[in-house]
Design a protein around this motif. Structure first.
Motif, short mmCIF file in Angstrom:
data_model
loop_
_atom_site.label_atom_id
_atom_site.label_comp_id
_atom_site.label_asym_id
_atom_site.label_seq_id
_atom_site.Cartn_x
_atom_site.Cartn_y
_atom_site.Cartn_z
N UNK A 1 34.33 -106.20 -18.06
CA UNK A 1 34.10 -105.52 -19.33
C UNK A 1 32.75 -104.82 -19.31
N UNK A 2 32.57 -103.87 -20.22
CA UNK A 2 31.30 -103.16 -20.31
C UNK A 2 30.16 -104.13 -20.60
N UNK A 3 30.41 -105.10 -21.47
CA UNK A 3 29.37 -106.08 -21.80
C UNK A 3 28.92 -106.87 -20.59
N UNK A 4 29.88 -107.33 -19.79
CA UNK A 4 29.54 -108.10 -18.60
C UNK A 4 28.83 -107.22 -17.56
N UNK A 5 29.27 -105.97 -17.44
CA UNK A 5 28.64 -105.06 -16.49
C UNK A 5 27.19 -104.79 -16.88
N UNK A 6 26.95 -104.56 -18.17
CA UNK A 6 25.58 -104.31 -18.63
C UNK A 6 24.72 -105.56 -18.50
N UNK A 7 25.31 -106.73 -18.75
CA UNK A 7 24.55 -107.97 -18.59
C UNK A 7 24.14 -108.17 -17.14
N UNK A 8 25.05 -107.85 -16.23
CA UNK A 8 24.75 -108.01 -14.81
C UNK A 8 23.66 -107.04 -14.37
N UNK A 9 23.80 -105.77 -14.74
CA UNK A 9 22.80 -104.79 -14.31
C UNK A 9 21.45 -105.05 -14.99
N UNK A 10 21.47 -105.62 -16.20
CA UNK A 10 20.22 -105.98 -16.87
C UNK A 10 19.51 -107.08 -16.09
N UNK A 11 20.28 -108.05 -15.60
CA UNK A 11 19.68 -109.13 -14.80
C UNK A 11 19.13 -108.59 -13.49
N UNK A 12 19.90 -107.71 -12.82
CA UNK A 12 19.42 -107.12 -11.58
C UNK A 12 18.13 -106.34 -11.80
N UNK A 13 18.01 -105.73 -12.96
CA UNK A 13 16.86 -104.88 -13.25
C UNK A 13 15.66 -105.70 -13.72
N UNK A 14 15.85 -106.49 -14.77
CA UNK A 14 14.71 -107.12 -15.44
C UNK A 14 14.30 -108.46 -14.85
N UNK A 15 15.15 -109.08 -14.04
CA UNK A 15 14.77 -110.34 -13.40
C UNK A 15 14.26 -110.14 -11.98
N UNK A 16 14.09 -108.91 -11.60
CA UNK A 16 13.59 -108.59 -10.26
C UNK A 16 12.08 -108.31 -10.33
N UNK A 17 11.26 -109.21 -9.82
CA UNK A 17 9.80 -108.99 -9.92
C UNK A 17 9.33 -107.76 -9.16
N UNK A 18 10.12 -107.33 -8.15
CA UNK A 18 9.72 -106.15 -7.39
C UNK A 18 9.78 -104.87 -8.24
N UNK A 19 10.63 -104.88 -9.26
CA UNK A 19 10.70 -103.69 -10.11
C UNK A 19 9.40 -103.54 -10.90
N UNK A 20 8.78 -104.67 -11.23
CA UNK A 20 7.49 -104.60 -11.93
C UNK A 20 6.38 -104.18 -10.97
#
Length: 209
Positions: A109-128
């Motif tokens: 679902x869109x919700x699950x897809x956005x939740x997954x990409x949010x985790x990949x983005x915001x839980x990655x310290x390298x992005x910071x």
């Protein structure tokens, strides 16, 4: 006009050099692009997230993160747990895909897809490290009045990259019409996710112990 274009392209070039790499977020966008599922929303979310982090870095948030190393440790460990879970899930999916094609790939679902990409983005310290600390530091080479143009160039590179990755993935669809290609992709994703998880656990553990 030239004085505005120079910082814009400086930000664009630096951001492009940092973002074009194999990582959890890019692999997820690629997989969604291959399935043609919610590509526009995923691309928009990734682009807006990068833009927000870039603006935060150029605005001076990087200095704050440097003073709170515990925050980076928390992100590293949380991200490692998520990557390990997703990596194992990808390997399990590869093991069970006996006859999957690009038209039969498991939908989310869109919700699950956005939740997954949010985790990949915001839980990655390298992005910071890349978008906040490094981009923020690089922006100090520009006069204060021109830093917004530097940030705009950097954000533009992110939007262009994610759009190219998400929508360009369909060019690979003839390859992924074969079930074996999906198994190879998910095995690759699983191995990379587990490697990144181990790396984050190691980095987070260093600060704790």
């Amino acid at each position: 006009m030239i004085c505005y274009l120079l910082p814009f392209f400086a930000g664009f070039a630096l951001s492009a050099s940092l973002i074009v790499a194999i990582g959890a977020q890019n692999l997820f966008v690629l997989r969604q692009g291959l399935k043609k599922e919610d590509v526009g929303m995923i691309v928009l979310f990734c682009g807006l997230s990068d833009a927000l982090l870039i603006v935060a870095g150029v605005s001076g948030m990087g200095a704050f993160l440097n003073r709170v190393p515990q925050l980076s440790t928390a992100f590293a460990l949380s991200g490692a747990l998520f990557l390990a879970w997703y990596g194992l899930k990808s390997l399990q999916r590869a093991k069970n895909q006996d006859s999957m094609t690009v038209t039969q790939a498991q939908s989310v679902s869109l919700g699950k897809a956005l939740a997954a990409v949010a985790a990949f983005t915001w839980l990655n310290p390298h992005v910071y490290l890349d978008t906040v600390l490094l981009m923020g530091t690089a922006s100090t080479a520009q006069p204060i009045a021109l830093r917004p143009f530097f940030a705009a160039g950097a954000a533009s590179a992110s939007f262009l990259w994610f759009a190219s990755l998400g929508y360009g993935a369909r060019l690979l669809q003839p390859i992924f019409a074969k079930p074996q290609a999906w198994r190879v992709l998910d095995m690759l994703i699983g191995c990379i996710m587990l490697f990144l998880a181990a790396l984050l656990f190691w980095q987070g553990g260093q600060h704790i112990f």
